[in-house]
Design a protein around this motif. Structure first.
Motif, PDB file in Angstrom:
ATOM      1  N   ALA A  55       0.834  -1.206   0.000  1.00  0.00           N
ATOM      2  CA  ALA A  55       0.000   0.000   0.000  1.00  0.00           C
ATOM      3  C   ALA A  55       0.867   1.254   0.000  1.00  0.00           C
ATOM      4  CB  ALA A  55      -0.930  -0.010   1.208  1.00  0.00           C
ATOM      5  N   GLU A  56       1.921   1.229   0.792  1.00  0.00           N
ATOM      6  CA  GLU A  56       2.833   2.374   0.859  1.00  0.00           C
ATOM      7  C   GLU A  56       3.516   2.612  -0.485  1.00  0.00           C
ATOM      8  OE1 GLU A  56       7.247   2.826   2.689  1.00  0.00           O
ATOM      9  OE2 GLU A  56       5.688   2.405   4.179  1.00  0.00           O
ATOM     10  N   LEU A  57       4.038   1.545  -1.079  1.00  0.00           N
ATOM     11  CA  LEU A  57       4.740   1.681  -2.350  1.00  0.00           C
ATOM     12  C   LEU A  57       3.789   2.089  -3.470  1.00  0.00           C
ATOM     13  CD1 LEU A  57       7.161   1.464  -4.183  1.00  0.00           C
ATOM     14  CD2 LEU A  57       6.898  -1.028  -4.178  1.00  0.00           C
ATOM     15  N   THR A  58       2.602   1.522  -3.487  1.00  0.00           N
ATOM     16  CA  THR A  58       1.616   1.895  -4.502  1.00  0.00           C
ATOM     17  C   THR A  58       1.310   3.388  -4.432  1.00  0.00           C
ATOM     18  OG1 THR A  58       0.604  -0.296  -4.506  1.00  0.00           O
ATOM     19  CG2 THR A  58      -0.732   1.516  -5.335  1.00  0.00           C
ATOM     20  N   ALA A  59       1.124   3.891  -3.220  1.00  0.00           N
ATOM     21  CA  ALA A  59       0.854   5.321  -3.051  1.00  0.00           C
ATOM     22  C   ALA A  59       2.014   6.166  -3.574  1.00  0.00           C
ATOM     23  CB  ALA A  59       0.590   5.633  -1.576  1.00  0.00           C
ATOM     24  N   GLU A  60       3.241   5.721  -3.324  1.00  0.00           N
ATOM     25  CA  GLU A  60       4.418   6.451  -3.807  1.00  0.00           C
ATOM     26  C   GLU A  60       4.464   6.460  -5.334  1.00  0.00           C
ATOM     27  OE1 GLU A  60       7.030   8.024  -2.239  1.00  0.00           O
ATOM     28  OE2 GLU A  60       6.013   7.859  -0.309  1.00  0.00           O
ATOM     29  N   LEU A  61       4.201   5.312  -5.944  1.00  0.00           N
ATOM     30  CA  LEU A  61       4.252   5.225  -7.401  1.00  0.00           C
ATOM     31  C   LEU A  61       3.158   6.071  -8.051  1.00  0.00           C
ATOM     32  CD1 LEU A  61       4.982   1.409  -7.940  1.00  0.00           C
ATOM     33  CD2 LEU A  61       6.605   3.309  -7.791  1.00  0.00           C
ATOM     34  N   LEU A  62       1.958   6.002  -7.496  1.00  0.00           N
ATOM     35  CA  LEU A  62       0.854   6.777  -8.061  1.00  0.00           C
ATOM     36  C   LEU A  62       1.068   8.277  -7.867  1.00  0.00           C
ATOM     37  CD1 LEU A  62      -2.204   4.565  -7.067  1.00  0.00           C
ATOM     38  CD2 LEU A  62      -1.060   4.730  -9.293  1.00  0.00           C
ATOM     39  N   LYS A  63       1.688   8.642  -6.755  1.00  0.00           N
ATOM     40  CA  LYS A  63       2.007  10.052  -6.528  1.00  0.00           C
ATOM     41  C   LYS A  63       3.009  10.549  -7.563  1.00  0.00           C
ATOM     42  CE  LYS A  63       3.898  13.183  -3.002  1.00  0.00           C
ATOM     43  NZ  LYS A  63       4.453  13.266  -1.617  1.00  0.00           N
ATOM     44  N   ALA A  64       4.035   9.750  -7.817  1.00  0.00           N
ATOM     45  CA  ALA A  64       5.030  10.117  -8.826  1.00  0.00           C
ATOM     46  C   ALA A  64       4.403  10.172 -10.204  1.00  0.00           C
ATOM     47  CB  ALA A  64       6.181   9.113  -8.806  1.00  0.00           C
ATOM     48  N   GLN A  65       3.527   9.237 -10.494  1.00  0.00           N
ATOM     49  CA  GLN A  65       2.849   9.215 -11.787  1.00  0.00           C
ATOM     50  C   GLN A  65       2.001  10.458 -11.979  1.00  0.00           C
ATOM     51  OE1 GLN A  65       0.935   5.502 -13.459  1.00  0.00           O
ATOM     52  NE2 GLN A  65      -0.930   6.648 -13.029  1.00  0.00           N
ATOM     53  N   SER A  66       1.248  10.837 -10.953  1.00  0.00           N
ATOM     54  CA  SER A  66       0.392  12.012 -11.034  1.00  0.00           C
ATOM     55  C   SER A  66       1.208  13.283 -11.221  1.00  0.00           C
ATOM     56  CB  SER A  66      -0.463  12.110  -9.775  1.00  0.00           C
ATOM     57  OG  SER A  66      -1.265  13.268  -9.792  1.00  0.00           O
ATOM     58  N   ALA A  67       2.349  13.366 -10.528  1.00  0.00           N
ATOM     59  CA  ALA A  67       3.179  14.569 -10.599  1.00  0.00           C
ATOM     60  C   ALA A  67       3.901  14.708 -11.933  1.00  0.00           C
ATOM     61  CB  ALA A  67       4.207  14.559  -9.461  1.00  0.00           C
ATOM     62  N   SER A  68       3.960  13.622 -12.715  1.00  0.00           N
ATOM     63  CA  SER A  68       4.709  13.643 -13.972  1.00  0.00           C
ATOM     64  C   SER A  68       3.932  14.280 -15.118  1.00  0.00           C
ATOM     65  CB  SER A  68       5.104  12.217 -14.365  1.00  0.00           C
ATOM     66  OG  SER A  68       3.969  11.449 -14.723  1.00  0.00           O
ATOM     67  N   GLY A  69       2.642  14.529 -14.917  1.00  0.00           N
ATOM     68  CA  GLY A  69       1.846  15.133 -15.960  1.00  0.00           C
ATOM     69  C   GLY A  69       0.930  14.143 -16.650  1.00  0.00           C
ATOM     70  N   ALA A  70       0.367  14.556 -17.770  1.00  0.00           N
ATOM     71  CA  ALA A  70      -0.662  13.763 -18.441  1.00  0.00           C
ATOM     72  C   ALA A  70      -0.123  12.830 -19.515  1.00  0.00           C
ATOM     73  CB  ALA A  70      -1.697  14.699 -19.065  1.00  0.00           C
ATOM     74  N   GLN A  71       1.145  12.988 -19.900  1.00  0.00           N
ATOM     75  CA  GLN A  71       1.692  12.161 -20.973  1.00  0.00           C
ATOM     76  C   GLN A  71       2.007  10.752 -20.474  1.00  0.00           C
ATOM     77  OE1 GLN A  71       1.969  12.932 -24.192  1.00  0.00           O
ATOM     78  NE2 GLN A  71       1.053  14.929 -23.784  1.00  0.00           N
TER      79      GLN A  71
END
Length: 240
Positions: A71-87
């Motif tokens: 759960a912790e790692l998933t949240a980290e990955l999704l946070k990084a994904q969201s911060a990277s933009g829409a591409q």
């Protein structure tokens, strides 16, 4: 919900949190082999039989930690994904880079999640299942908008083509559930093989670096990861 029931549930959640924290600390300090019912019970201040109300022995304790870590790692990955933009290409790069960053900061937990135990039952450990889909969904979004070059299906060995048909169908089902506009007709078996190959290479590279198996060749595995990602998404994103 009665007040008594509410207190019981709160107590259970607090106890589970203590169990996870204590078990994880043992894993980090001394490895999974240090985890026993007796050791965790002693540190929490309860009797060993009391822990069986929360975990089915040592494997159950480690399963709880794996679920919390997932759960912790998933949240980290999704946070990084969201911060990277829409591409989608940038999202794939962000997910893979963050996976490496987290793994290097949490080597014992990464080993526990990915190297030391059998897969967790999906009905009991939904966070572990969600984690497994983050990379798949990111690459499926990329494929839906920017298909990467793959050979024709008939260039693959027949046994490999047959073996990947079921996985392709599962990928498409997960993609649809995630709102990705794709169908089985859009995803060739060769593309499915390529997706799996990229995951094995990303995971293998990170695992080698986490375990110190790249030190004979290179001090920093980031350039190797970026070179791999450039093959998948293009140098315009992987080099940034």
């Amino acid at each position: 919900m009665s007040e008594v029931t509410g207190r019981r549930q709160q107590h259970r959640q607090e106890m589970l949190a203590d169990i996870v924290t204590t078990t994880r600390a043992l894993v980090v300090a001394d490895g999974p082999g240090a985890v026993t019912i007796a050791a965790v019970a002693s540190q929490i201040g309860v009797t060993p039989p009391a822990l069986y109300r929360y975990a089915d022995g040592r494997d159950g304790l480690l399963g709880l930690v794996r679920e919390a870590v997932a759960a912790e790692l998933t949240a980290e990955l999704l946070k990084a994904q969201s911060a990277s933009g829409a591409q989608p290409a940038a999202q794939v790069v962000a997910v893979c880079r963050q996976l490496r960053t987290w793994a290097l900061r949490h080597r014992p937990e990464f080993a526990l999640m990915f190297a030391s135990m059998s897969p967790l039952p999906t009905d009991q450990y939904p966070a572990a299942t969600r984690l497994a889909r983050v990379f798949e969904e990111a690459v499926m979004r990329l494929w839906a908008t920017q298909p990467f070059p793959v050979p024709a299906d008939d260039t693959l060995p027949p046994q490999l083509r047959t073996g990947l048909v079921g996985y392709r169908e599962r990928l498409v089902t997960r993609a649809v559930e995630a709102g990705i506009p794709i169908s089985v007709a859009d995803l060739s078996v060769a593309a499915t093989a390529a997706l799996l190959d990229y995951w094995m290479r990303v995971y293998g590279l990170i695992m080698m670096e986490v375990n110190g198996h790249l030190q004979h060749a290179i001090d920093d595995g980031q350039p190797l990861l970026d070179a791999l990602l450039s093959q998948l998404v293009g140098t315009s994103y992987a080099s940034q």
